[in-house]
Enzyme design. Structure first.
Site, PDB file in Angstrom:
ATOM      1  N   GLU A 183       0.824  -1.211   0.000  1.00 54.04           N
ATOM      2  CA  GLU A 183       0.000   0.000   0.000  1.00 54.04           C
ATOM      3  C   GLU A 183       0.858   1.260   0.000  1.00 54.04           C
ATOM      4  O   GLU A 183       0.529   2.246  -0.647  1.00 54.04           O
ATOM      5  CB  GLU A 183      -0.961   0.013   1.198  1.00 54.04           C
ATOM      6  N   TYR A 236      -6.290   6.411   4.602  1.00 54.71           N
ATOM      7  CA  TYR A 236      -6.414   5.418   3.535  1.00 54.71           C
ATOM      8  C   TYR A 236      -5.633   4.150   3.882  1.00 54.71           C
ATOM      9  O   TYR A 236      -6.168   3.038   3.818  1.00 54.71           O
ATOM     10  CB  TYR A 236      -5.926   5.983   2.184  1.00 54.71           C
ATOM     11  N   ASP A 251      -9.277   5.949  -1.842  1.00 57.49           N
ATOM     12  CA  ASP A 251      -8.218   6.579  -2.635  1.00 57.49           C
ATOM     13  C   ASP A 251      -8.852   7.154  -3.911  1.00 57.49           C
ATOM     14  O   ASP A 251     -10.078   7.180  -4.054  1.00 57.49           O
ATOM     15  CB  ASP A 251      -7.096   5.580  -2.946  1.00 57.49           C
TER      16      ASP A 251
END
Ligand code: SF4
Length: 374
Positions: A41, A124, A142
Site C-alpha cells: 500500500e 487510507y 483513494d
C-alpha cells in the site's frame, strides 16, 4: 445526496461477483500478511501497479518481516526503494515498523487508533490494512475509489474536499456486506483501476453499469469533480559533475557526490551538487558561460570547494508534486592540489560504487547516462 437501497445492494453484490472472477493475481494478494499488505500500500501511493511489482518482490525478499525491516540500516532501505520516489514513504515505513516492534511485539496492531498513530499511516492506509489484512469493515478511500463512487452515485462534490471524503467513507461502511470487507475494498479499487478508468471508462463491460447514475446521465467522463491543483513551481538549476583531475588512462573515473541535509525534500539522499538559479538576473535565459560562472561561485561560497567548470554535458528534469526541476549539467574539474579539504557530506566514488548510495531518480538517471557516455 439521496441513496437508494436497491442500487446500493446491487452495486455491492455485482462488484463482489465480478471481483471473484476478474481480480488480478498480484503478489501482495497471495496472503493476508499485514506487513506485506502494508508495504504494498505504501509503494502503491503515487506509483503504478506494474512499476511496484518488481520493487515489492525485491523489498520483501530483502526485508521479509517487520523485524528485518526494523533492524536494517536506513541506507539499505532507501537503496531498495531507489527509483520509486517519495523517499519519505520508505523512511516513515521503517520508523513505523520499529514502533510496531517496540510497542506491539512485532504484530501489526488491529485497533484503528493504534495503526493510525503510526508514522506515514494515513486514513487510507489504515483502512486498507485493517480491511484487506484483518477483514474489518473500514473504508479505504483513494482516487480510484472516489472516481467509481462519484460516477456510480453521481456525486458532484469536489473530491479534494474533506467533506466529500468523509461522505464516501460513510457510504462505504453502508455498502460493505457483512464479512466481506477485504474483498469489497479490493474490488472497489480494482474496478477503478481496470474498468472505471480516469479516461474512457469501459462502461459496456462494467458489472454495475445497469444502475450507474453517472453513466445513465452521460456524465461518466466529467466525473469525478476535482478542483485544479496548483501546477508545480518551475525551478531552473545547475549541477556539477566534478571529476578527479588525475584519473589516468584506464583508471575508473571518480566523481563527487554530496549528501542532502537531514530534513526536507529527499533527506539524506546522495546527488550531484546543484544550485537554484533564482538569484541570477538572466534567470531562465542564462548562457552556458553564465551558468558555469555561477556554479563555480556557488561551489566556492557555499561548499568551500574550488572547481573549474569545463563544459555543458546535458540536461535532466524531474517533477515532484510541488516543484519541477530543470537541471543543466556541467562537467567540472577539481585542481589536483586543491586547497580545499573535502566537506564531510561529500564523497568521491566511481560508477561501480553507485550501488552503495541511495540516489533520487533524477540523479540516478543522469549519472547512468553520463556513465554510458550519452
Ligand atoms: S458504468 Fe461506467 S461510469 Fe459507471 S461505474 Fe461502470 S465504468 Fe464507471
Amino acid at each position: 445526496m439521496e441513496r437508494n437501497l436497491y442500487t446500493m445492494k446491487y452495486f455491492s453484490s455485482m462488484l463482489l461477483e465480478w471481483y471473484s472472477l476478474h481480480k488480478r493475481d498480484l503478489p501482495w494478494r497471495r496472503s493476508r500478511n499485514p506487513f506485506h499488505i502494508w508495504v504494498s500500500e505504501i509503494m502503491l501511493q503515487q506509483t503504478r501497479v506494474d512499476t511496484v511489482i518488481p520493487y515489492f518482490h525485491r523489498f520483501i525478499e530483502k526485508f521479509p518481516d517487520i523485524d528485518a525491516l526494523a533492524s536494517a540500516p536506513e541506507e539499505e532501505v532507501l537503496k531498495a526503494w531507489e527509483g520509486l520516489g517519495y523517499y519519505s514513504r520508505a523512511r516513515n515505513l521503517q520508523s513505523a515498523v520499529k514502533e510496531v516492534r517496540e510497542q506491539y511485539g512485532g504484530e501489526v496492531p488491529r485497533r484503528k487508533q493504534d495503526i493510525s498513530a503510526l508514522k506515514g499511516v494515513g486514513p487510507y492506509t489504515a483502512g486498507a490494512i485493517l480491511s484487506i489484512a484483518f477483514n474489518q469493515p473500514e473504508p479505504a478511500v483513494d482516487g480510484n475509489v472516489m472516481r467509481v463512487l462519484s460516477r456510480y452515485f453521481y456525486i458532484e462534490e469536489d473530491i479534494g474536499a474533506g467533506s466529500t471524503r468523509a461522505y464516501m467513507e460513510h457510504l462505504i461502511r453502508d455498502l460493505i456486506p457483512e464479512g466481506t470487507a477485504s474483498d469489497f475494498n479490493q474490488a472497489l479499487m480494482e474496478l477503478g483501476a481496470l474498468v472505471c478508468t480516469p479516461r474512457s471508462p469501459h462502461c459496456l463491460t462494467c458489472p454495475v453499469m445497469e444502475h450507474c447514475s453517472g453513466r445513465i446521465a452521460g456524465a461518466e467522463e466529467s466525473l469525478p469533480v476535482k478542483k485544479k491543483a496548483k501546477p508545480p513551481r518551475p525551478e531552473q538549476r545547475v549541477a556539477a559533475f566534478i571529476t578527479e583531475g588525475n584519473a589516468g588512462e584506464g583508471s575508473a573515473v571518480k566523481f563527487l557526490i554530496r549528501q542532502r541535509p537531514e530534513e526536507g525534500l529527499l533527506a539524506r539522499m546522495w546527488e550531484l551538487p546543484h544550485f537554484l538559479l533564482e538569484d541570477l538576473p538572466f534567470g531562465w535565459n542564462a548562457s552556458h558561460k553564465q551558468c558555469m560562472d555561477y556554479l563555480q561561485g556557488r561551489m566556492a561560497e557555499q561548499e568551500r570547494l574550488v572547481v573549474k567548470p569545463q563544459q555543458w554535458i546535458g540536461n535532466t528534469e524531474h517533477t515532484f508534486s510541488h516543484i519541477h526541476w530543470s537541471i543543466g549539467l556541467y562537467e567540472c574539474a577539481i585542481p589536483e592540489k586543491s586547497p580545499s579539504p573535502l566537506p564531510a557530506h561529500y564523497r568521491w566514488i566511481d560508477y561501480s560504487e553507485m550501488d552503495k548510495y541511495a540516489f533520487p531518480k533524477v540523479f540516478l538517471t543522469a549519472i547512468k547516462r553520463l556513465a554510458a557516455g550519452q
